[in-house]
Design an enzyme around this catalytic site. Sequence first.
Site, PDB file in Angstrom:
ATOM      1  CD  GLU A 268     -14.284  40.473  44.983  1.00 35.87           C
ATOM      2  OE1 GLU A 268     -14.259  39.638  43.974  1.00 35.87           O
ATOM      3  OE2 GLU A 268     -15.010  41.461  44.987  1.00 35.87           O
TER       4      GLU A 268
ATOM      5  CG  ASP B 193     -17.063  44.901  40.854  1.00 30.07           C
ATOM      6  OD1 ASP B 193     -16.757  44.596  39.759  1.00 30.07           O
ATOM      7  OD2 ASP B 193     -17.661  43.963  41.528  1.00 30.07           O
TER       8      ASP B 193
ATOM      9  CD  GLU C   9     -20.943  41.213  38.904  1.00 23.78           C
ATOM     10  OE1 GLU C   9     -19.740  41.032  38.546  1.00 23.78           O
ATOM     11  OE2 GLU C   9     -20.658  41.003  40.108  1.00 23.78           O
TER      12      GLU C   9
END
Length: 713
Positions: free
Chosen positions: A309, A383, A411
Amino acid sequence: MTPKFSRGFLFILILLIPLCLKANDGYDLWLNYRKIENKTLLDKYSKAFNSYYITGNSETLKAAENELKRAFSGLLGTKPKVLNSITNNCIVLATKNESVLNGQISAKEYEVLGKEGFIIRSVKINSKTCTLITANTDIGILYGVFHFIKLIQTQQINNKLTITETPKLNIRALNHWDNLDGSIERGYAGNSLWKWDELPNTVDKRYIDYARANASVGINATVLNNVNSNPKILTKSYLEKIKTLADVFRPYGLKVYLSVSFTSPIKLGGLPTADPLNSQVIDWWEAKAKEIYTLIPDFGGFLVKANSEGQPGPQDYGRTHADGANMLAQALEPHKGVVMWRAFVYNSDPEEDRVLQAYNSFKPLDGQFKDNVLVQIKNGPIDFQPREPFSPLFGAMPNTSLMMEFQITQEYLGFSNHLVFLSTLYEETLDSDTYAKGKGSTVANVIEGKYSSNKLTGMAGVSNIGNSRNWCGHPFAQSNWYSLGRLAWNPETSSESIADDWIRMTFSNDKEFIAPVKKMMLESRETTVDYMTPLGLNHIMAYDTHRGPGPWVDTAAQPNWKSTYYHRADSIGIGFDRTTSGSNAVSQYFPAVRDTFNSIETCPENLLLWFHHVSWKHKMKSGKTLWDEMCKHYYNGVDKVRKMQSSWNKLKSFIDEERFVKVKQLLEEQQEEAVIWRNSCVLYFQTFSKMPIPGELERPEKPLSYYIDLKIE
Ligand code: GCV
């Protein structure tokens, strides 16, 4: 001037007093030492434990002593006597070699305990009946004291205590994604706890409570800063601040680690390169390690996100992840530090299934990492989704130390606004059978190091802690921090027992309260999967924020950040074909697992759309079509949140007003969002299936366009 109060005001004040007494802002977490209400039990415990005898006076033992006093004063309303010699009904805190022990515990038993284990045993010393808490080390004693307090809190003390506990994993870590400006990446409970502008001189009392809470569940490592690391963390001035934190945490057995940026030698050292094989780079890291250890002799080591990332890494210089990790490991080795190197890597190539990438990058490197490197692997291949299969890397690298990375912060799971007990998610992964060494080779066994010669083991949880008064935002989010600690200590602990202990310690020992709350907690993760991503769907959240639904997201900075990349809905069906005739991700698993996932008949239905593109009309085990089954899950999810609400509403009388109301409000919010999730997904996927919502189910109130425009902030 003496203030004058009206009679009315005083009357209101009197009415408010009981309310205030019952207030609880959640700051004490599970270390909520409220007085035992059951009179018989209170008398029993007060008689059985009225004094203590302690040998040694290290900071850690002082912490143990203080905790004992604090717990006694809260739970029993007593002040235990400190003794000069052992008497009846006392608690003895003594490490291995203390003569007072009189050989109570054999050398063999101590051997099993290692550096952090402990024994709690009802014994007779010099014919006095007492409770012995013993260990090889002071930190073992502190852990033992917390365990003992837990037994009192949960009212589970038997007459004869025979407890032996040793952690199954070495490194039990929180990963803070805290930035130096005080913000927290994916943090939903306020700002960072670390007050960088006040450190090193001012020590917030909260740092001590943070360390206490971690020690109470055996967490022994804290990575203070975000894996998207700011190189400034390694400057002299930050290292001095970190030294202060390390000093505060040390008595609680909590070691400090840092996330480091791979290009620190360029950014801080002014070098032209960060190539891990360059001698100047090697020297720079070795000097930096020396500098750190001079300040913090027990510094834990580095956590690294590299070539992921947008973060820099060894591949920028044509080197491998192993080259990068080993160079840092070499710098830390003389000081006994470790490197936790993350396997969370993927590129933006739309042609290569993202799910394949971590395995393809790391599996070939098995055996190439130095002994003080752990490869830190997220529980699933994408993820932290509400449900993923376990990462195929577990079991696939027998010559490498592998550690688990779970996410505690929610998240993709409704932030700290949704009640989701994550222990069941963790447990599901840990119990998954990799078949690495035949049937029964669970992920838990893999990370416990049972199949590898490597000695380092660990588990990390991405922290959900912030500076909000109750630490985690949602009162129930505290249970996820707690669970991570418990499972890191012993990955084979059941979520049921974790929930039971947590409820008793945090709220109440009343069975009428425990049973419904435990049910809520244990079902809550599946409920969330139902209203967000049933049947193996994943990554269909709103773009970037990952809050609220976004199955329609079809433009993104990179192709594999689009929801449509993941669900692949079309007029025929839905799901990502990862079978041997699709992306072939199934083949990253051992044959028995591969075959199970590969067949539409044997693939568990809760992962069906992860591995298969399935026709809308496919007949599910229930006899329903896939479409009807999907609708059923979305509607069930909402119904189950409503059931949580009605269960909770009946529990008002059992706990304090403050937490009762807070949870009630949050459940209301969760219910509203669950409806939004359900309606959005059903309406959106219906544009592909063209099938009706089954007859008996309530219809979405608004059209799809309404939900597409809606933003949940
Ligand atoms: C810290 C996901 C999150 C990022 C996070 C990343 C990681 O992509 O959305 O915020 O970055 O995982 O684990 O490194």
